[in-house]
Every structure is written in C-alpha cells, then in structure tokens.
Design a protein around this motif. Structure first.
Motif, short mmCIF file in Angstrom:
data_model
loop_
_atom_site.label_atom_id
_atom_site.label_comp_id
_atom_site.label_asym_id
_atom_site.label_seq_id
_atom_site.Cartn_x
_atom_site.Cartn_y
_atom_site.Cartn_z
N HIS A 52 -3.90 7.20 -3.14
CA HIS A 52 -4.35 8.36 -3.90
C HIS A 52 -3.26 8.69 -4.92
O HIS A 52 -2.33 7.90 -5.09
N TYR A 53 -3.38 9.81 -5.59
CA TYR A 53 -2.54 10.06 -6.76
C TYR A 53 -1.25 10.82 -6.49
O TYR A 53 -0.41 10.95 -7.38
N PRO A 82 -11.60 7.63 -9.45
CA PRO A 82 -11.23 9.05 -9.32
C PRO A 82 -9.72 9.27 -9.25
O PRO A 82 -9.22 10.28 -9.77
N THR A 83 -8.98 8.35 -8.64
CA THR A 83 -7.53 8.50 -8.62
C THR A 83 -6.95 8.38 -10.03
O THR A 83 -6.07 9.16 -10.42
N PHE A 84 -7.44 7.44 -10.80
CA PHE A 84 -7.02 7.31 -12.19
C PHE A 84 -7.30 8.60 -12.95
O PHE A 84 -6.45 9.10 -13.72
N GLU A 85 -8.47 9.18 -12.74
CA GLU A 85 -8.83 10.42 -13.44
C GLU A 85 -7.92 11.57 -13.02
O GLU A 85 -7.54 12.41 -13.85
N LEU A 86 -7.54 11.61 -11.75
CA LEU A 86 -6.65 12.67 -11.29
C LEU A 86 -5.25 12.52 -11.87
O LEU A 86 -4.59 13.52 -12.19
N THR A 111 -8.21 13.69 -1.08
CA THR A 111 -8.45 13.91 -2.51
C THR A 111 -9.83 13.35 -2.83
O THR A 111 -10.50 12.82 -1.95
N LYS A 112 -10.22 13.40 -4.10
CA LYS A 112 -11.52 12.81 -4.44
C LYS A 112 -11.42 11.30 -4.65
O LYS A 112 -12.45 10.63 -4.80
N GLY A 113 -10.20 10.75 -4.64
CA GLY A 113 -10.05 9.33 -4.96
C GLY A 113 -9.54 8.47 -3.83
O GLY A 113 -9.13 7.32 -4.06
N VAL A 148 0.86 -1.19 0.00
CA VAL A 148 0.00 0.00 0.00
C VAL A 148 0.90 1.24 0.00
O VAL A 148 1.57 1.52 0.98
N ASP A 149 0.92 1.94 -1.10
CA ASP A 149 1.77 3.12 -1.33
C ASP A 149 3.24 2.71 -1.44
O ASP A 149 3.68 1.76 -0.81
#
Length: 327
Positions: free
Chosen positions: A79-80, A101-105, A164-166, A48-49
C-alpha cells in the motif's frame, strides 16, 4: 500540554528475525515493526515492502545477500504508507509494482503521508535524509498481476479495500504462502486511519479463501501453520468488529468524538491493549471509524497538522475541526 504521540516514545531497537518459510521464501520481522517479505526465484528476487528509508533497507538487503546473490528486480508496494515504501530506492529494482488505487493515493496524498508518518515514527525513519522523495510505481496493475521468476509463479492481487483502498497481497499458489501487508496483523494493532472499515471484513474473506498455509502479516511474527494463519485473520477481524461496533453505537447515540474515544478505549483495552502500537493507533482508528459511521465515505488526508489537532482533541477534549465538520 498534551503528551506527544505514543510512537514518539518507542525508541528502543527491536530484535530482527529472518524466517525461512520455504525454499527461497523469507520474512523480515522485528517485534511488531513493519515487515518485509522476500521471494527468491530462479533468476531474480522480489521484495514485498521496503522499510521506511534506504538506510533502514540496508539491513534487509544484507539478509537477502546472506541467502542469494540473485538481482533484486522487483519491489511490490502492499500500500502507499511512507513507512512501507520510502526505502525502495535502496534495492535498485527494475520494477516497482503497485495497484492502481495505491498509485492514485500516492498522487493524492503521498507527500502529506510522508510528513505525517515521519513526525510520528522517529525510530522507523532513521536517516530520513537518505530518502530521495516519494516512491513512484513503474508498473501499475488493476486486480491481478502474475509474475514468473523463472518457474516460480507469483500472483500480486488486489482483493478489495481494507487498511487502504489499494491493499495488495503477494500470493504463491504452489507453496501456499501469502504476504498480506497490513490487511492482517498479528499481536499488533491494526491502523485504520485510512481504512474502509465496513469493507475490510469482506476483503479478509477473500484473503481467507486463498487457503494460505503460511502468512506474513504486515506487523507481527510470521504465521507458520494453517492454525496460526486463521488466528491472525480472525484476530484482525475481531479487532475491526469491536472497534467499529463501539464507535458506530456512540455515533448513533449522538455522542462526540472525545466521549466515543474514551468509551471505545475502555471497551477494547482489556482484549487488545497488550498488542503492539495500541495506544498509538487508537486515536487514529476511532477518528476514522467515527467519520465512516457518520457517512464520510473516504478517509480524510492525514497531515502533520491534522495529526496534532486530533491528538490534542482526544488528550484535552478540544474541538477537532476536521473530525466534526461535514458528516
């Protein structure tokens, strides 16, 4: 001339801890630097990360190899942010997993974030030349993805917007161990420059409802009892509430960003000033809170240029175009 970012003066190495949370469950922490989680299953390892660069990730890999020789097949991006994801190539994982959402960011602002963070955190981006480029997910999920590492169940969850949003957490329901990413910090200042401050407390409520008995925050020491878990969640929420209420009150009074920043720093310093990266985060935190309080729904993209502009605005009181425009 305004001083540089507070993080640019943070150059001392941190003491690394490799905590065992349970059978095959570990946390790589370093005195408030970004944390990495490790889940060892029957047949594979999940991380994770990743740390910020492949070279920086090697220390994590060495710790993993001290406890298992199982292949590292899965990497989860909480997250991104570049400091979390750009070391991913070091692990050679089959799957790099992220929320949609992370992919989109990453698509929208991944490169700008890479350049922004690398300029602000020189110590965390050592050997930046080893980064092959942006980290792209190979597996994108909507709200929930369940993996079985042999008999070990791992739930990968998007519980709502916050840091973030993701934001994505990794939850082991049988063991009641949670890897929270930056939704929860412990003794470390939440960075809210890309946050949804009004949503974050609700997301924390969803996270709290899981009933974790141990929790690895995004920054700070591992939380190893239910009481410590609650302390971490409550402390994060207290900071967010104090930050947003102070900034919102200033915005409603028609005050400018610089005045609100000075007042908010004075109000939060006594309670939170000893938390890791407080001085670094607060200019970004207040700027985003100021935007959100004035109706700017989504965080603006941080670029290296905008970073410098914002920092000078709050150091010198010069006009900040991106913060003052289009409320």
């Amino acid at each position: 001339m305004a001083r540089g970012f507070a993080s640019q003066n943070d150059l001392a190495d941190k003491k690394v801890s490799f905590d065992e949370l349970g059978d095959g469950l570990y946390a790589y922490t370093a005195e408030g630097d970004p944390n990495t989680g490790i889940v060892v299953g029957d047949d594979a390892v999940l991380v994770v990360d990743t740390q910020a660069t492949p070279v920086m990730a090697q220390d994590v890999i060495e710790r993993i190899r001290s406890v298992t020789d199982k292949p590292i097949k899965h990497v989860v991006l909480s997250h991104y942010h570049a400091v979390r994801v750009l070391g991913a190539s070091a692990y050679g994982a089959e799957n790099i997993i992220a929320s949609r959402p992370t992919f989109e960011l990453i698509q929208e602002r991944g490169q700008q974030d890479y350049e922004s963070e690398a300029g602000r955190f020189p110590r965390l981006f050592r050997s930046i030349e080893s980064v092959p480029g942006l980290t792209w997910p190979t597996l994108v999920f909507e709200e929930k993805l369940t993996l079985f590492l042999g008999k070990r169940e791992v739930q990968i969850l998007h519980l709502g917007r916050g840091h973030t949003k993701g934001d994505t957490v990794v939850w082991l329901p049988k063991e009641k161990v949670l890897y929270s990413g930056d939704l929860v910090e412990f003794g470390a200042t939440p960075y809210t420059g890309d946050a949804y401050l009004k949503d974050w407390p609700g997301t924390l409520a969803n996270l709290r409802a899981l009933g974790a008995e141990k929790l690895v925050p995004g920054r700070g020491a591992s939380l190893l009892t239910p009481e410590q878990v609650e302390e971490g969640i409550a402390g994060t929420q207290d900071f967010l509430t104090a930050l947003y209420s102070a900034v919102e009150a200033g915005a409603k009074a028609g005050k400018g960003l610089k005045a609100i920043y000075d007042e908010t720093m004075a109000r939060l310093q006594p309670r939170f000033g000893n938390w890791v990266i407080f001085e670094h985060c607060m200019p970004f935190d207040v700027t985003r809170a100021y935007d959100e309080a004035r109706g700017v729904a989504d965080p603006q993209i941080w670029t290296a240029e905008r970073d410098r502009e914002m920092w000078q605005a709050l150091e010198r009181g010069t006009a900040m175009k991106s913060a003052e425009a289009n409320p």
